[in-house]
Design a protein around this motif. Sequence first.
Motif, mmCIF file in Angstrom:
data_model
loop_
_atom_site.group_PDB
_atom_site.id
_atom_site.type_symbol
_atom_site.label_atom_id
_atom_site.label_comp_id
_atom_site.label_asym_id
_atom_site.label_seq_id
_atom_site.Cartn_x
_atom_site.Cartn_y
_atom_site.Cartn_z
ATOM 1 N N GLY A 94 0.801 -1.218 0.000
ATOM 2 C CA GLY A 94 0.000 0.000 0.000
ATOM 3 C C GLY A 94 0.830 1.263 0.000
ATOM 4 N N VAL A 95 2.026 1.190 -0.573
ATOM 5 C CA VAL A 95 2.928 2.348 -0.619
ATOM 6 C C VAL A 95 2.833 2.987 -2.000
ATOM 7 C CG1 VAL A 95 5.334 3.115 -0.456
ATOM 8 C CG2 VAL A 95 4.481 1.326 1.077
ATOM 9 N N ARG A 96 2.718 4.303 -2.033
ATOM 10 C CA ARG A 96 2.572 5.032 -3.291
ATOM 11 C C ARG A 96 3.772 4.787 -4.206
ATOM 12 N NH1 ARG A 96 4.769 9.551 -5.145
ATOM 13 N NH2 ARG A 96 5.605 10.162 -3.105
ATOM 14 N N MET A 97 3.513 4.510 -5.472
ATOM 15 C CA MET A 97 4.569 4.300 -6.448
ATOM 16 C C MET A 97 5.014 5.644 -7.025
ATOM 17 S SD MET A 97 6.489 2.188 -8.240
ATOM 18 C CE MET A 97 5.769 0.546 -8.446
ATOM 19 N N PRO A 98 6.295 5.975 -6.978
ATOM 20 C CA PRO A 98 6.762 7.212 -7.599
ATOM 21 C C PRO A 98 6.487 7.230 -9.095
ATOM 22 C CG PRO A 98 8.420 6.351 -6.096
ATOM 23 C CD PRO A 98 7.365 5.291 -6.242
ATOM 24 N N ARG A 99 6.267 8.412 -9.635
ATOM 25 C CA ARG A 99 6.014 8.546 -11.076
ATOM 26 C C ARG A 99 7.260 8.202 -11.872
ATOM 27 N NH1 ARG A 99 6.849 12.502 -14.765
ATOM 28 N NH2 ARG A 99 7.623 13.922 -13.156
ATOM 29 N N LEU A 100 8.430 8.617 -11.381
ATOM 30 C CA LEU A 100 9.691 8.317 -12.055
ATOM 31 C C LEU A 100 10.289 7.059 -11.448
ATOM 32 C CD1 LEU A 100 11.310 11.867 -12.346
ATOM 33 C CD2 LEU A 100 10.159 10.557 -14.132
ATOM 34 N N ARG A 101 10.692 6.124 -12.327
ATOM 35 C CA ARG A 101 11.206 4.846 -11.835
ATOM 36 C C ARG A 101 12.359 4.374 -12.715
ATOM 37 N NH1 ARG A 101 5.619 4.562 -11.691
ATOM 38 N NH2 ARG A 101 5.419 3.538 -13.722
ATOM 39 N N VAL A 102 13.396 3.833 -12.080
ATOM 40 C CA VAL A 102 14.450 3.103 -12.768
ATOM 41 C C VAL A 102 14.383 1.683 -12.247
ATOM 42 C CG1 VAL A 102 16.918 2.899 -13.213
ATOM 43 C CG2 VAL A 102 15.895 5.172 -12.963
ATOM 44 N N THR A 103 13.997 0.743 -13.125
ATOM 45 C CA THR A 103 13.828 -0.650 -12.740
ATOM 46 C C THR A 103 14.845 -1.511 -13.478
ATOM 47 O OG1 THR A 103 12.159 -1.011 -14.449
ATOM 48 C CG2 THR A 103 11.369 -0.285 -12.280
ATOM 49 N N ALA A 104 14.764 -2.816 -13.267
ATOM 50 C CA ALA A 104 15.746 -3.731 -13.855
ATOM 51 C C ALA A 104 15.796 -3.628 -15.372
ATOM 52 C CB ALA A 104 15.425 -5.167 -13.437
ATOM 53 N N GLU A 105 14.648 -3.320 -15.993
ATOM 54 C CA GLU A 105 14.615 -3.232 -17.453
ATOM 55 C C GLU A 105 15.405 -2.039 -17.997
ATOM 56 O OE1 GLU A 105 10.385 -4.657 -16.282
ATOM 57 O OE2 GLU A 105 11.905 -3.296 -15.500
ATOM 58 N N ASN A 106 15.681 -1.056 -17.132
ATOM 59 C CA ASN A 106 16.284 0.200 -17.590
ATOM 60 C C ASN A 106 17.796 0.246 -17.475
ATOM 61 O OD1 ASN A 106 13.552 1.534 -15.815
ATOM 62 N ND2 ASN A 106 13.623 1.368 -18.042
#
Length: 226
Positions: free
Chosen positions: A124-136
Amino acid sequence: MPTPPLAARGLLLDMDGTLVNSDAVVERVWRRWAADKGLDADEVLRVAHGRQGHATMAELLPGRPAEVNAAENEAMLAQETSDVEGVVPVPGAHAFMAAIEPLPHALVTSADTALAAARMGAAGVRMPRLRVTAENVSASKPDPEGFLKGAAELGFAPADCVAFEDSGAGIAAALAAGMRVVGVGPRAGDHGPTVHVRDLTGIRVEELPDGAGIRLHFAETATATA
């Protein structure tokens, strides 16, 4: 002595162990993998926190073909994404994310997009709009690539950003990127973060006037370690 505040322009946030506590599922998945490979599970978990799965496998089983690690990593990600039992917010995560919502921040995680969404949603934690994930990224933490990309996404120099991390690999990545690091939780203190806090309840966020940036204030229980 009170820990001095840190000034920043942008904040870069790890997920597992920093915003959400996913230790229960991480232990389940990696202990099964360790048993299958005849490895010591505690040693596997010591390496696994903060890294992409294929990077953990490469360190523990040197010389194994990269394509084998990649295939097992895909299977493990599917298991982790479908298993969110016990995934909960780190204490203070909701209030912290509410405080930084209007401020420049990004997620920098070793999880892929699907796993990040599953765990943030479960907690239930808000997801930031900007994200760097494994795909990036082309390299897992402790390589600094993810944090450097996160700073670039925010439009700030790495030295103007503060990273939040819980693991040795993550702290090493942020320090290598030239950032100051707030270490969160019990694992972080042994890896030389700039400041160490027990959890996110130990941080107060102040937005400076006229767009001058962010000041992070720390509870008396925090310690400056670097």
